[in-house]
Write a protein that holds these residues in place. Structure first.
Motif, short mmCIF file in Angstrom:
data_model
loop_
_atom_site.label_atom_id
_atom_site.label_comp_id
_atom_site.label_asym_id
_atom_site.label_seq_id
_atom_site.Cartn_x
_atom_site.Cartn_y
_atom_site.Cartn_z
N GLY A 273 0.81 -1.22 0.00
CA GLY A 273 0.00 0.00 0.00
C GLY A 273 0.85 1.27 0.00
O GLY A 273 0.55 2.21 -0.76
N PRO A 274 1.89 1.38 0.83
CA PRO A 274 2.73 2.58 0.83
C PRO A 274 3.36 2.87 -0.53
O PRO A 274 3.58 4.04 -0.87
N ILE A 275 3.65 1.82 -1.31
CA ILE A 275 4.21 2.05 -2.65
C ILE A 275 3.19 2.77 -3.52
O ILE A 275 3.50 3.77 -4.19
N LEU A 276 1.94 2.27 -3.48
CA LEU A 276 0.87 2.92 -4.25
C LEU A 276 0.63 4.33 -3.73
O LEU A 276 0.38 5.25 -4.52
N GLY A 277 0.69 4.49 -2.41
CA GLY A 277 0.46 5.80 -1.81
C GLY A 277 1.50 6.83 -2.22
O GLY A 277 1.18 7.99 -2.49
N ALA A 278 2.77 6.40 -2.27
CA ALA A 278 3.84 7.33 -2.66
C ALA A 278 3.67 7.79 -4.11
O ALA A 278 3.82 8.97 -4.42
N PHE A 279 3.34 6.85 -4.99
CA PHE A 279 3.11 7.21 -6.40
C PHE A 279 1.88 8.11 -6.54
O PHE A 279 1.92 9.12 -7.25
N ALA A 280 0.79 7.76 -5.85
CA ALA A 280 -0.44 8.55 -5.94
C ALA A 280 -0.22 9.95 -5.38
O ALA A 280 -0.68 10.95 -5.97
N TYR A 281 0.48 10.06 -4.26
CA TYR A 281 0.72 11.37 -3.63
C TYR A 281 1.53 12.27 -4.56
O TYR A 281 1.20 13.44 -4.76
N GLU A 282 2.59 11.74 -5.14
CA GLU A 282 3.45 12.56 -6.00
C GLU A 282 2.72 12.96 -7.29
O GLU A 282 2.92 14.07 -7.79
N ILE A 283 1.90 12.07 -7.82
CA ILE A 283 1.12 12.42 -9.03
C ILE A 283 0.11 13.52 -8.70
O ILE A 283 -0.02 14.51 -9.44
N LEU A 284 -0.60 13.37 -7.57
CA LEU A 284 -1.56 14.40 -7.15
C LEU A 284 -0.85 15.73 -6.89
O LEU A 284 -1.35 16.80 -7.25
N LEU A 285 0.31 15.65 -6.24
CA LEU A 285 1.07 16.86 -5.94
C LEU A 285 1.45 17.59 -7.23
O LEU A 285 1.32 18.82 -7.32
N TYR A 286 1.90 16.83 -8.22
CA TYR A 286 2.28 17.44 -9.51
C TYR A 286 1.08 18.10 -10.18
O TYR A 286 1.19 19.23 -10.70
N VAL A 287 -0.07 17.43 -10.16
CA VAL A 287 -1.28 17.98 -10.79
C VAL A 287 -1.76 19.21 -10.05
O VAL A 287 -2.05 20.26 -10.65
N TYR A 288 -1.85 19.13 -8.73
CA TYR A 288 -2.37 20.25 -7.93
C TYR A 288 -1.47 21.48 -8.02
O TYR A 288 -1.96 22.62 -8.06
N GLU A 289 -0.15 21.26 -8.04
CA GLU A 289 0.78 22.39 -8.13
C GLU A 289 0.62 23.16 -9.44
O GLU A 289 0.89 24.35 -9.50
N HIS A 290 0.18 22.45 -10.49
CA HIS A 290 -0.01 23.11 -11.78
C HIS A 290 -1.42 23.69 -11.93
O HIS A 290 -1.70 24.39 -12.88
N LEU A 291 -2.30 23.37 -10.97
CA LEU A 291 -3.65 23.91 -11.01
C LEU A 291 -3.75 25.24 -10.27
O LEU A 291 -4.38 26.18 -10.75
N ILE A 297 -4.44 23.08 0.00
CA ILE A 297 -5.85 22.89 0.35
C ILE A 297 -6.42 21.68 -0.38
O ILE A 297 -7.11 20.83 0.21
N LEU A 298 -6.11 21.59 -1.67
CA LEU A 298 -6.60 20.44 -2.45
C LEU A 298 -6.02 19.13 -1.92
O LEU A 298 -6.73 18.12 -1.83
N MET A 299 -4.72 19.17 -1.56
CA MET A 299 -4.11 17.95 -1.04
C MET A 299 -4.74 17.56 0.29
O MET A 299 -5.01 16.38 0.56
N GLY A 300 -5.01 18.56 1.14
CA GLY A 300 -5.64 18.28 2.44
C GLY A 300 -7.02 17.68 2.26
O GLY A 300 -7.37 16.71 2.95
N LEU A 301 -7.81 18.24 1.33
CA LEU A 301 -9.15 17.71 1.07
C LEU A 301 -9.07 16.28 0.54
O LEU A 301 -9.92 15.43 0.88
N THR A 302 -8.06 16.02 -0.29
CA THR A 302 -7.90 14.66 -0.83
C THR A 302 -7.61 13.65 0.28
O THR A 302 -8.17 12.55 0.30
N ILE A 303 -6.74 14.03 1.20
CA ILE A 303 -6.40 13.12 2.30
C ILE A 303 -7.62 12.89 3.20
O ILE A 303 -7.89 11.75 3.63
N ILE A 304 -8.38 13.96 3.46
CA ILE A 304 -9.59 13.82 4.28
C ILE A 304 -10.59 12.88 3.59
O ILE A 304 -11.18 11.98 4.22
N ALA A 305 -10.76 13.08 2.28
CA ALA A 305 -11.67 12.21 1.52
C ALA A 305 -11.20 10.76 1.55
O ALA A 305 -12.00 9.83 1.67
N ALA A 306 -9.87 10.57 1.46
CA ALA A 306 -9.33 9.21 1.47
C ALA A 306 -9.60 8.54 2.81
O ALA A 306 -9.94 7.35 2.86
#
Length: 352
Positions: A273-291, A297-306
C-alpha cells in the motif's frame, strides 16, 4: 494480519512493476521531450515508496505512529554528503554499509529512549528527536547550515578499474533505485510472514496480551524501530544522490508528515500500500501544483476524503474490491473469515 493477500494483489503489483520498469522503452514515445523529466519524477517516486514502506513497518505493522521518521531519511542523506570526497566519487561498496551502520546506531540510541513511551507520548518524543537534529544540522557550519551540503559525484560501483554501474546515467540510477525498492519489499514481506512478524502483529493488536504471554515486547519493537530507521536512511541516501545535495528540510517534521500522508493514501499495514500511496501522492502533488498556488488545500481535502471513503487506502480497493462485495455481501466477521488478508492475528507458539 498474516499479510497473505488474494492473488489479484500480486498480479496487479507485478503488472505495475513491469510498466514502471519498461518506462525507458515507452516513455519517450509518449512524453517526447518531457521523457527525461518524467524519468526523474519516477525515480523520486520509487525512492519515496521505499521511505513510505519503512514507516509502514512502524505505523501499520507495529502500531507506533512516528512523526520523527524523517530524522533517519535526512541522516542517510547527510552521511553520504559528509563522507563523500570533495572531488571524487565515493565507492558504493563502503558507502551503503556506512549509511546502514550510522542509521542503525542512531536508531538504536533513539529507540532505547522512545520505545518505552506509547500513543501521543511516542509521537511527541519522536517529533522532538527529529526537530532536535533538524535545528542542529541547520545551525552547524560543518553541515552547510540551511544551505545544506552539495554532492559533486554519485558513488560508483566498480571492481578494480572496471565500472559495473554508471550511476551518473539517469537510466542506470533509476534501475538501481527500483532494485532497492524491490529488495526492500521482499525483505519486509519475508519479515512480516516470519515468527518475528507475527509477534509484531500481536503487539499491534494487543501489547498487554503479548506481555502476559511472556513476550518481551520492548525488544521486538526496538528491532523493528532499527530496521525501519535503516531502510529510511537508505532512501535518504538515494534521494541525496538523485538531487546532488543534502538539505535540513529532509529532516523536518513536514517530511515525516508527507510520508505519513502517503501511508494513509496507500493503506497502512499492507506493505504494498505505501508504494501505491507514494506514487499517488506525487502524481496528485504534480497535478495540484499546476492547477493552483493553493495546492495544499486540495491535497488536504484529498487526504480527508481518502480517510472517510477509503479507510484501508488504495490497497483496500485491491484487497476487497467493491464489486466483489456486491456479489457476496459480507459483514466484517464473514469478510475476515473469507479473506486471509483480513483474518485476525495468529501467533505460532513454539512447541515444548
Amino acid at each position: 494480519m498474516l499479510h497473505r493477500y488474494p492473488k489479484r494483489v500480486a498480479v496487479i503489483m507485478l503488472a505495475l512493476l513491469a510498466i514502471v520498469a519498461i518506462y525507458p522503452l515507452w516513455g519517450p514515445a509518449l512524453f517526447g521531450s518531457q521523457a527525461d523529466f518524467i524519468l526523474e519524477k519516477l525515480t523520486l517516486m520509487v525512492i519515496l515508496a521505499l521511505f513510505a514502506m519503512s514507516l509502514d513497518l512502524l505505523v501499520g505493522i507495529v502500531g507506533l505512529v512516528s512523526l520523527g521518521h524523517a530524522l533517519f531519511f535526512g541522516l542517510g542523506a547527510y552521511t553520504l554528503a559528509l563522507a563523500s570526497p570533495d572531488f571524487d566519487a565515493a565507492s558504493m561498496w563502503w558507502m551503503l554499509p556506512l549509511v546502514m551502520l550510522v542509521s542503525a546506531v542512531s536508531a538504536l540510541v533513539v529507540g532505547l529512549l522512545v520505545i518505552r513511551t506509547k500513543g501521543i507520548f511516542f509521537i511527541m518524543t519522536t517529533l522532538a528527536f527529529g526537530q532536535m537534529l533538524f535545528y542542529l544540522i541547520s545551525t552547524a557550519p560543518f553541515a552547510g547550515g540551511t544551505d545544506g551540503v552539495f554532492i559533486m559525484f554519485r558513488p560508483d560501483v566498480t571492481v578494480g578499474e572496471t565500472a559495473l554501474l554508471d550511476m551518473s546515467d539517469p537510466h542506470t540510477f533509476f534501475y538501481f533505485c527500483l532494485g532497492m525498492l524491490v529488495a526492500g519489499f521482499l525483505f519486509l514481506r519475508w519479515l512480516t510472514r516470519s515468527y518475528f512478524g507475527q509477534v509484531l502483529d500481536g503487539i499491534h493488536d494487543n501489547e498487554h496480551r503479548m506481555q502476559a504471554l511472556g513476550y518481551a515486547t520492548g525488544g521486538y519493537k526496538l528491532v523493528a524501530f532499527v530496521i525501519a530507521g535503516v531502510m529510511a536512511a537508505i532512501a535518504g541516501m538515494l534521494a541525496a544522490m538523485q538531487y546532488g545535495f543534502a538539505n535540513p528540510a529532509q529532516l523536518g517534521w513536514h517530511t515525516s508528515g508527507e510520508v505519513l500522508m502517503m501511508l494513509i493514501l496507500g493503506g497502512m499495514g499492507t506493505i504494498f500500500g505505501p508504494i501505491l500511496g507514494a506514487f499517488a501522492y506525487e502524481i496528485l502533488l504534480y497535478v495540484y501544483e499546476h492547477l493552483t498556488v493553493h495546492w495544499p488545500i486540495l491535497m488536504g481535502l484529498t487526504i480527508i476524503a481518502a480517510v472517510l471513503v477509503l479507510p484501508r487506502g488504495i490497497a483496500g480497493l485491491i484487497i476487497a474490491p467493491p464489486w466483489a462485495r456486491r456479489k457476496a455481501p459480507l459483514d466484517d466477521e464473514e469478510e475476515a473469515a473469507a479473506d486471509p488478508a483480513l483474518q485476525p492475528t495468529s501467533i505460532k507458539h513454539k512447541e515444548g
